[in-house]
Design a protein around this motif. Structure first.
Motif, PDB file in Angstrom:
ATOM      1  N   THR A 257       5.709  -2.207   7.843  1.00 15.81           N
ATOM      2  CA  THR A 257       6.687  -2.098   6.762  1.00 15.81           C
ATOM      3  C   THR A 257       7.082  -3.463   6.229  1.00 15.81           C
ATOM      4  O   THR A 257       7.339  -3.626   5.035  1.00 15.81           O
ATOM      5  N   SER A 258       7.119  -4.450   7.107  1.00 19.27           N
ATOM      6  CA  SER A 258       7.495  -5.796   6.682  1.00 19.27           C
ATOM      7  C   SER A 258       6.330  -6.560   6.055  1.00 19.27           C
ATOM      8  O   SER A 258       6.492  -7.697   5.617  1.00 19.27           O
ATOM      9  N   GLY A 259       5.149  -5.943   6.016  1.00 27.84           N
ATOM     10  CA  GLY A 259       3.997  -6.558   5.353  1.00 27.84           C
ATOM     11  C   GLY A 259       3.091  -7.362   6.252  1.00 27.84           C
ATOM     12  O   GLY A 259       2.127  -7.964   5.782  1.00 27.84           O
ATOM     13  N   ASP A 260       3.359  -7.373   7.566  1.00 26.85           N
ATOM     14  CA  ASP A 260       2.536  -8.129   8.508  1.00 26.85           C
ATOM     15  C   ASP A 260       1.433  -7.213   9.053  1.00 26.85           C
ATOM     16  O   ASP A 260       1.559  -6.618  10.123  1.00 26.85           O
ATOM     17  N   LYS A 261       0.353  -7.104   8.298  1.00 29.07           N
ATOM     18  CA  LYS A 261      -0.719  -6.182   8.663  1.00 29.07           C
ATOM     19  C   LYS A 261      -1.442  -6.605   9.939  1.00 29.07           C
ATOM     20  O   LYS A 261      -1.892  -5.749  10.711  1.00 29.07           O
ATOM     21  N   VAL A 262      -1.555  -7.907  10.172  1.00 29.44           N
ATOM     22  CA  VAL A 262      -2.266  -8.410  11.354  1.00 29.44           C
ATOM     23  C   VAL A 262      -1.580  -7.934  12.631  1.00 29.44           C
ATOM     24  O   VAL A 262      -2.215  -7.362  13.525  1.00 29.44           O
ATOM     25  N   ASN A 263      -0.268  -8.158  12.710  1.00 26.30           N
ATOM     26  CA  ASN A 263       0.453  -7.754  13.917  1.00 26.30           C
ATOM     27  C   ASN A 263       0.626  -6.245  14.002  1.00 26.30           C
ATOM     28  O   ASN A 263       0.677  -5.682  15.101  1.00 26.30           O
ATOM     29  N   ALA A 264       0.703  -5.590  12.849  1.00 25.17           N
ATOM     30  CA  ALA A 264       0.780  -4.121  12.855  1.00 25.17           C
ATOM     31  C   ALA A 264      -0.482  -3.552  13.487  1.00 25.17           C
ATOM     32  O   ALA A 264      -0.420  -2.656  14.342  1.00 25.17           O
ATOM     33  N   MET A 290      -2.344  12.848  16.989  1.00 21.57           N
ATOM     34  CA  MET A 290      -1.657  11.566  16.983  1.00 21.57           C
ATOM     35  C   MET A 290      -2.644  10.418  17.129  1.00 21.57           C
ATOM     36  O   MET A 290      -2.597   9.432  16.380  1.00 21.57           O
ATOM     37  N   MET A 291      -3.565  10.527  18.073  1.00 26.01           N
ATOM     38  CA  MET A 291      -4.536   9.463  18.310  1.00 26.01           C
ATOM     39  C   MET A 291      -5.423   9.257  17.079  1.00 26.01           C
ATOM     40  O   MET A 291      -5.732   8.117  16.686  1.00 26.01           O
ATOM     41  N   LYS A 292      -5.827  10.357  16.445  1.00 23.89           N
ATOM     42  CA  LYS A 292      -6.673  10.267  15.253  1.00 23.89           C
ATOM     43  C   LYS A 292      -5.944   9.556  14.122  1.00 23.89           C
ATOM     44  O   LYS A 292      -6.522   8.699  13.432  1.00 23.89           O
ATOM     45  N   GLN A 293      -4.666   9.900  13.922  1.00 24.97           N
ATOM     46  CA  GLN A 293      -3.895   9.285  12.849  1.00 24.97           C
ATOM     47  C   GLN A 293      -3.670   7.789  13.104  1.00 24.97           C
ATOM     48  O   GLN A 293      -3.699   6.982  12.169  1.00 24.97           O
ATOM     49  N   ILE A 294      -3.455   7.417  14.348  1.00 26.57           N
ATOM     50  CA  ILE A 294      -3.298   5.999  14.679  1.00 26.57           C
ATOM     51  C   ILE A 294      -4.592   5.245  14.372  1.00 26.57           C
ATOM     52  O   ILE A 294      -4.573   4.149  13.806  1.00 26.57           O
ATOM     53  N   GLU A 295      -5.710   5.821  14.747  1.00 26.86           N
ATOM     54  CA  GLU A 295      -7.002   5.192  14.470  1.00 26.86           C
ATOM     55  C   GLU A 295      -7.222   5.017  12.969  1.00 26.86           C
ATOM     56  O   GLU A 295      -7.768   3.996  12.517  1.00 26.86           O
ATOM     57  N   ILE A 298      -5.178   2.102  11.697  1.00 26.33           N
ATOM     58  CA  ILE A 298      -5.816   0.831  12.022  1.00 26.33           C
ATOM     59  C   ILE A 298      -6.897   0.490  10.990  1.00 26.33           C
ATOM     60  O   ILE A 298      -7.011  -0.643  10.538  1.00 26.33           O
ATOM     61  N   LYS A 299      -7.677   1.485  10.583  1.00 30.48           N
ATOM     62  CA  LYS A 299      -8.744   1.261   9.601  1.00 30.48           C
ATOM     63  C   LYS A 299      -8.199   0.840   8.242  1.00 30.48           C
ATOM     64  O   LYS A 299      -8.855   0.105   7.501  1.00 30.48           O
ATOM     65  N   LEU A 300      -6.999   1.284   7.931  1.00 33.84           N
ATOM     66  CA  LEU A 300      -6.396   0.972   6.626  1.00 33.84           C
ATOM     67  C   LEU A 300      -5.766  -0.414   6.574  1.00 33.84           C
ATOM     68  O   LEU A 300      -5.440  -0.901   5.482  1.00 33.84           O
ATOM     69  N   LEU A 301      -5.563  -1.025   7.736  1.00 39.70           N
ATOM     70  CA  LEU A 301      -4.891  -2.338   7.768  1.00 39.70           C
ATOM     71  C   LEU A 301      -5.890  -3.483   7.613  1.00 39.70           C
ATOM     72  O   LEU A 301      -7.060  -3.356   7.914  1.00 39.70           O
TER      73      LEU A 301
END
Length: 301
Positions: A257-264, A290-295, A298-301
């Motif tokens: 949310t704060s824009g830090d994609k690397v640490n997210a 849940m696991m699928k959505q988290i994965e 990650i791909k979107l970041l």
């Protein structure tokens, strides 16, 4: 950790996950650690402190819950409700509340009557342990909700229980933190959230290693949209509790949310790694969705 605890923890983490990815709303500005913060570039989940006109009461909610019962179940519940008429009324009522609580959770899976009857039994027992247990039930559950009227009702229930527990043991810092936390979600009515923050900050300053205090200060920061402050608090909790899945997920969301994609991305990956590690140890059971959505995140970041 036994099977029931695994299921409960899994449900809690899944609820937090669903709240973050599917339940976002934009709140009004709120107070937190420091005044004068620029909210123009932040957003946060709506807080029950921004109360709406709708109010809830237990009899109404219980009536709606009873519509889920078949004739035999309704007869059983009605018999229990009317069973205390003479003799040792107090202890009989405690036992009835416990029967009703177990029925609503084990048979129906309805949280509100389950927790309410646990709370009513605790009030009659006037036990610090049971009062705080019931209070934390409400406090944990309300953080997974997006419905403000229900969130406010639970916050008020938790506040009453924490106050009764604090009257029995005024020096319990955990109870003070819990009580302060209810202010974030409308449990204190028109009283400002800063009063709750003061209770939590007192415990945090007394013991900087108090993970509960640091966590709830972080939650307060997310409610007001102060993401850097939330990150600071949650990182402290993570250092103290490296396998705290809820904190890892909140951190990932705060960085995103704060824009830090690397640490997210790092935190989402840490979440997956930690889940797999806990599953190997038999301490956690994940949701495939849940696991699928988290994965995918990650791909979107």
């Amino acid at each position: 950790m036994n099977r029931q605890q695994i299921i409960y923890v899994t449900a809690a983490i899944t609820a937090v996950f669903l709240l973050y990815f599917f339940g976002r709303t934009v709140p009004k500005k709120a107070e937190d650690d420091h005044a004068g913060h620029d909210h123009s570039k932040t957003s946060a989940p709506a807080t029950a402190a921004n109360t709406q006109a709708v109010t809830l009461d237990f009899p109404t909610m219980l009536g709606l819950a009873k519509k889920r019962l078949n004739a035999q179940q309704l007869q059983k519940v009605t018999e229990w409700e009317n069973s205390v008429v003479r003799g040792d009324v107090k202890n009989q009522q405690i036992q009835v509340y416990r029967k009703l609580s177990a029925f609503w959770m084990d048979t129906i899976g309805a949280f509100v009557p389950y927790a309410k009857y646990i709370a009513e039994a605790a009030k009659l027992e006037n036990s610090e342990k049971n009062l705080t247990f019931a209070a934390h039930l409400f406090l944990s559950e309300l953080q997974t909700l997006s419905e403000q009227p229900l969130q406010v009702w639970m916050a008020k229930e938790a506040k009453e229980l924490f106050e009764k527990a604090l009257a029995l043991n005024p020096s319990n810092d955990s109870t003070k933190i819990g009580l302060g936390s209810t202010y974030f979600f409308g449990g204190a009515g028109d009283e400002p959230p800063m009063r709750g923050i003061a209770l939590i900050r007192e415990a945090a300053e007394k013991d900087p290693q108090n993970a509960f205090a640091q966590y709830m200060m972080g939650v307060g920061s997310t409610i007001s949209g102060q993401w850097p402050k939330a990150i600071e608090r949650f990182e402290k909790v993570l250092a103290l509790e490296p396998q705290n899945l809820e904190v890892i997920l909140r951190l990932a969301d705060a960085y995103k949310t704060s824009g830090d994609k690397v640490n997210a991305k790092k935190k989402y990956e840490l979440f997956l790694q930690t889940v797999r590690s806990l599953e190997t140890q038999g301490k956690f059971r994940s949701s495939p969705e849940m696991m699928k959505q988290i994965e995918e995140q990650i791909k979107l970041l």
